[in-house]
Design an enzyme around this catalytic site. Structure first.
Site: not given
Ligand SMILES: Nc1ncnc2c1ncn2[C@@H]1O[C@H](COP(=O)(O)OP(=O)(O)O)[C@@H](O)[C@H]1O
Ligand SMILES: [Mg+2]
Lengths: 733, 234, 81, 81
Positions: A42, A109, A88
């Protein structure tokens, strides 16, 4: 320490040996965990990076390519667009509302970390079939409310996306969120730590034990066991993020900030090491200075926590009080937790005592890089074979049309986007439900068109072609709204890359995307990879989602898909072939998911798109709509449902009637225009060497289609509209 | 003539109201931070939509304790104009300037779409350019817009002609089918007894530019402007 | 000390969320559930103080903020310790 | 018979709603409140049955629907009558 310390953090023996080599000693537990998260798939892209070199990532407009929090592309007038997509998937499978909500929070973000103001969100979703599966409905419904819950609250419009259902996603739903922001050229910030003695500041929510191990959670297959064990679930706080967003943008308007980065996957470990690595510097931080919300947290927990709504700043020495004042105004925590050094080391202290110390670059950049083996899977040749002669003839095409409209993959997505605030900030010129969304850019006469696209059945049966089509279709969606394609962010969702057949799918997809991008001169400026989307039973279809934006440089030239007036001429640009393989028609009517994927000729596609741009530019057409799943019949239905008009169509063809209506041949656009402009359109089509068919004209109330003189479709538009809209509400209750 | 758009932490339609007033209608408008106490220079106070304080606990429950709210109450009591849109409406009920409460939509979902509403009272400063019974299309975007009031309160509203807007069909019929969220009697907006405080769930500021598909909402802002210019009703 | 505040909808006020849960239980086969009502539980951690003082304070907090008495009723318990 | 189910966030899971209420109480002058956590209370009206049977059923409902045990914990009381 146990005798296989690497296992506890998901690394291999060889990777552990590499750490020993880097450090010249055994890592302590904190250090080992930091390597574990940073060298997870990841964070490190260790299985995918090697292939990224194929992507075109620069052209005269690219201000920031891949490698930062988001990519940035110039749109003129000193303005630019930041864009990024993020998955996600695993968290959403376990807690759909919060999993999806925090996915949205994270991608926002990434955008404001560049200094950009987020202006729009999109999402691309995949679930198992929902008709007979209450758990799937629960996931779908939870994910949609979670996306809305976060985006609506923070006040960023969710303007588009896609949802598809297929049994391959039953154990592995996909939730990819994309965000777009606007920024001025001279305000671009980067995640870098430079200037010895500059301060490292932590701002936003306090740190808890939540989300520990999220990055490694995303890097394993989802089994019962992982679902229970790794309850890496967090609760999103969109209100906090709204304050953080406003405070950060206010701060970034000053000149106090040297670097800024969000605390996402792998939390402080990732932000500290990446910022130091990009700045060719080092960093020392003291975990005891990090605001926390739980007692007794160990340094390792603080370092790898993935608590939401936090950012890391490097600010100029001496500016700390001024920075704090801004965050105080917004009611947010801020704390100086360390400083920038020049030794290239990431040094972790606890109450002044060193508890860990490793080279920053070794965490951020020196993860092993694998070039996995690949092998064409066996199913490919078997499944591509399709004999059309064996397809059962259908007799009542009206009924077939209604069955098609009732497919969860073709029906209206209103049930979804009516739960999203798609209008807040009053810039949404084209709202969801069209080909691409269009968002006005304040203080200019320009707009951005945005879309996400991917037909994963195509990618399953022919990943190279499927990926090219995804790019082509995204671009076509942009073009029909009046935009010129600018850039891509790609969300690559695949199975386990350690299996050669999965890696083949991945490699083929990347090559397909790259070829199409080069042909269209559309750079890839950011993206995300999500592997291990598989359960012991099956892997997902390869799903390389293309998030694309385009530029409309004159608000006056925004084009919409619905027919405008009775008596207009309807024309199909492009040609319809016997291409029913991999289609939604085969699946819905014949229960088959096989066949050859429609051909895509990138040169022809490019000419078609250029033609469409010119038609819009010269104001020769009144509507334009892309043809995709469900082919001509569905495209016509969609145009009608939006316009309260009907259409009278009459065509001649050598194809079987059902195939003509539902073929998914690529490079086709449905347009309508005033009778007076037909000659000009023909002339342009000839100039661009694009075949076209005059289909008929718009009338009142009903859709009638004659093929070779036979009336094959004759239905009321009202019935089409009602059906399209009622499918999801009926299933979802 | 001066407008003040209040900014609470978590407001997000503040900018939309501001844009309509300044860019479209060329009026003098300020953002007013939630801890401001002196708001005397404003003729109209707008409490915008959004999620003040995250709408945690209940929508508007925390915002109503902001410093500015005491001044807003005083401003209203002087007879000056206050308009609360969406979250602003919720704040006005929490602070007690308007009766009733806004609870969870009866389908439990956030709803974003354009709906027709009917003008029930065109004698307020906010609706004086409307015809009574006129149908206008205005977007809604809320999860908790289900207007609740007890029977006694409802009787009062009706008696005092305080119901300003109701959800209706395209033809102006008030029926169950056109009620998007379960509001009592399809109520979409109400005013106080004196008529100078309006709360409504639909967003007129989102329907004020043709580019965005609809300018039905302008009639409200223009009514306010006409009212202020004349200083009274015709 | 700790206190727990319970905020529930007044009788007669419809509770769509409760109804939805009831339906969901139904479809899971729990036919024996006749009605579901959903409310909030608010746990407070407080400085130690006199029980009576605490009662007054908490009542105030409920009236002012924690409940909207137009539609909700509240009750609370004070847990020593 | 009646039962009441309490669903609250597990320890360590952040509670934005609780935090916001805590801040609001603070600014209203209730400094004595140190922490606020918010959960759900679910009142069930059930057909009469054996208490033990009810316990088993309710536990099942909690696990399946009423709580998501990756982040929430639950408890319940059965009120006779
Ligand atoms: N998850 C979603 N969120 C928001 N909008 C969506 C979503 N799914 C679909 N839409 C919208 O519905 C419309 C139709 O989507 P899609 O069928 O993918 O169109 P196309 O085939 O033209 O790409 C688009 O406007 C899209 O933005
Ligand atoms: Mg699409």
């Amino acid at each position: 320490m146990n005798n296989k310390p690497w296992e506890s953090v998901g690394l291999t023996r060889e990777e552990y040996d590499k750490i020993l080599e880097i450090l010249g000693r055994e890592p302590n537990n904190l250090e080992l965990n930091m390597y574990g998260v940073m060298w997870s798939e990841h964070c490190s892209y260790k299985n995918s990076r090697a292939l990224f070199k194929h992507f075109p990532t620069s052209n005269e407009r690219v201000l920031q390519g891949p490698g930062e929090n988001a990519g940035i592309i110039d749109i003129g007038d000193n303005k630019a667009i930041a864009m990024k997509i993020e998955s996600h998937n695993h968290p959403s499978a376990v807690e759909p509302y919060q999993g999806a909500a925090t996915g949205v929070g994270g991608i926002i973000r990434d955008i404001f970390a560049m200094g950009a103001r987020p202006i729009a969100l999109l999402n691309s979703l995949r679930f198992g079939e929902i008709e007979d599966d209450a758990h799937m409905r629960y996931l779908f419904s939870g994910v949609v409310s979670g996306i809305g819950g976060y985006g609506n609250c923070i006040g960023i419009p969710t303007v588009g996306g896609e949802v598809y259902f297929n049994k391959c996603y039953k154990g592995n739903p996909l939730v990819n969120a994309m965000c777009i922001g606007v920024i001025e050229h001279d305000k671009i910030h980067r995640g870098t730590a430079a200037g010895v003695g500059n301060l490292v500041m932590y701002v936003g929510a306090s740190t808890g034990r939540d989300g520990i191990g999220g990055a490694s959670f995303a890097s394993v297959e989802l089994t019962e066991e992982t679902a229970v064990k790794k309850s890496a679930v967090q609760v999103g706080d969109p209100f906090m993020e709204k304050l953080l967003l406003e405070a950060c943008l206010e701060l970034l308007d000053t000149d106090y900030v040297v670097g800024i980065q969000d605390l996402g996957a792998a939390g402080l470990t990732s932000a500290c090491s990446e910022m130091a690595s990009r700045g060719n510097s080092g960093m020392v931080i003291d975990v005891s200075l990090v605001p926390r919300r739980e007692e007794g947290m160990l340094p390792v927990e603080v370092m790898i926590s993935e608590s939401q709504e936090r950012m890391l700043l490097v600010i100029k020495k001496g500016a700390e009080e001024k920075v704090k004042k801004i965050f105080d105004k917004w009611g947010l925590h801020s704390a100086v937790i360390g400083k920038v050094t020049d030794d290239g080391m990431l040094t972790i202290m606890e109450n002044g005592k060193i508890v860990g110390r490793v080279p920053a670059k070794s965490l951020a950049d020196e993860a092993p890089k694998y070039y996995r083996e690949y092998e064409k899977p066996e199913y490919i040749d078997k499944k591509r074979a399709l004999s059309i002669d064996k397809l059962k003839e259908v007799n009542d095409l009206n009924e077939v049309l209604f069955k098609m409209i009732s497919s969860t993959n073709l029906c209206s997505r209103e049930w979804v986007y009516n739960q999203y605030d798609y209008q807040v900030r009053t810039n949404t010129v084209i709202t969801p439900g069209s080909d691409a969304a269009v968002i006005r850019i304040d203080e200019t006469n320009k707009a951005i068109a945005a879309t996400t696209d991917c037909n994963s059945r195509y990618c399953y049966l022919n990943p190279r072609r499927g990926a090219r089509i995804a790019v082509a279709e995204a671009a076509r969606n942009i073009v029909v709204t009046g935009g010129k394609p600018l850039a891509i962010t790609d969300g690559l969702n695949f199975g386990n890359p350690e299996k050669p057949d999965r890696f083949w799918q991945f490699r083929e997809s990347i090559l397909g995307i790259s070829e199409a991008c080069r042909k269209f001169n559309i750079p890839v400026v950011s993206g995300n990879v999500s592997f291990y989307n598989e359960t012991p039973e099956n892997a997902i279809y390869p799903t390389p989602i293309i998030g694309m934006i385009g530029l409309i440089d004159d608000l006056d030239k925004v084009m919409t898909m619905e027919f405008k007036e009775e008596g207009d001429i309807i024309v199909l640009l492009g040609s319809t072939k016997e291409e029913i393989g991999a289609s939604e028609y085969l699946k819905v009517i014949h229960g088959l998911e096989l066949g050859e994927v429609p051909e895509i000729d990138l040169d022809l596609e490019k000419r078609l798109q250029d033609l469409c741009v010119e038609l819009i530019d010269k104001k020769l057409i009144k509507s334009a709509h892309d043809l995709s799943e469900g082919g001509l019949a569905l495209a016509l239905s969609e145009c009608l449902a939006k316009s309260n008009l009907g259409a009278e169509i009459s065509v001649d063809t050598d194809l079987r009637e059902d195939i003509y209506l539902f073929s998914e041949s690529q490079s086709r656009i449905l347009v309508s225009l005033d009778t007076n402009n037909v000659d000009k359109l023909k002339e342009l089509c000839n100039r661009y060497e694009i075949p076209f068919t005059v289909l008929g004209r718009t009338i009142k109330d009903k859709l009638s289609i004659k093929i070779n003189g036979d009336l094959v479709i004759d239905v009321k538009v009202e019935d089409i509209t009602d059906k399209l809209r009622s499918v999801l509400p009926c299933i979802m209750g | 003539m001066k407008f003040g758009v209040v900014v609470f932490p978590g407001s997000n339609c503040d900018i939309d109201c501001y844009k309509v007033l300044s860019n479209v209608l060329k009026k003098d408008v300020d953002y007013v931070w939630h801890d401001t106490e002196n708001i005397e220079k404003y003729d109209v106070i707008i409490l915008p939509g959004g999620f003040s304080y995250g709408d945690y606990l209940r929508c508007g429950a925390i915002a109503r304790f902001s410093k500015i709210m005491d001044s807003v109450v005083k401003h209203a009591n002087k007879g000056k104009l206050v308009i609360g849109i969406c979250n602003g409406f919720q704040i006005l009920t929490e602070v007690g300037l308007l009766p009733g409460a806004l609870i969870r939509n009866n389908n439990l979902k956030f709803i974003c779409k354009t709906v027709p509403i009917r003008v029930e009272n065109n004698t307020t400063p906010f609706t004086l350019n409307c015809e009574k019974g006129q149908v206008i299309n205005i977007p809604i975007a809320h999860g908790e817009g289900n207007y609740f009031i007890d029977e006694e309160g409802l009787a009062q509203l009706e008696k005092n002609n305080q119901i300003v807007f109701r959800y209706c069909s395209e033809e102006g019929l008030i029926d169950e089918k056109s009620n998007p969220n379960g509001s009592v009697k399809n109520i979409a907006g109400i005013c106080n007894k004196a008529g100078n405080v309006l709360g409504m769930m639909p967003h007129p500021e989102r329907a004020s530019e043709l580019l965005l598909g609809n300018e039905d909402g302008l009639i409200l802002f223009k009514s306010i402007i006409d009212y202020l210019e004349r200083g009274h009703f015709e | 000390m700790k206190a727990v505040v319970y905020v529930t909808l007044k009788k007669g006020i419809s509770d769509p969320q409760g109804n939805a849960v009831k339906e969901a239980l139904d479809s899971l086969g729990y036919r024996e559930v006749n009605k579901v009502r959903i409310g909030k539980i608010i746990e407070l951690e407080l400085e130690d103080m006199d029980k009576e003082e605490a009662e007054i304070k908490i009542k105030e907090m409920c009236e002012k903020l924690l409940a909207n008495t137009v539609m909700e009723k509240y009750s609370f318990e004070i847990l020593e310790g």
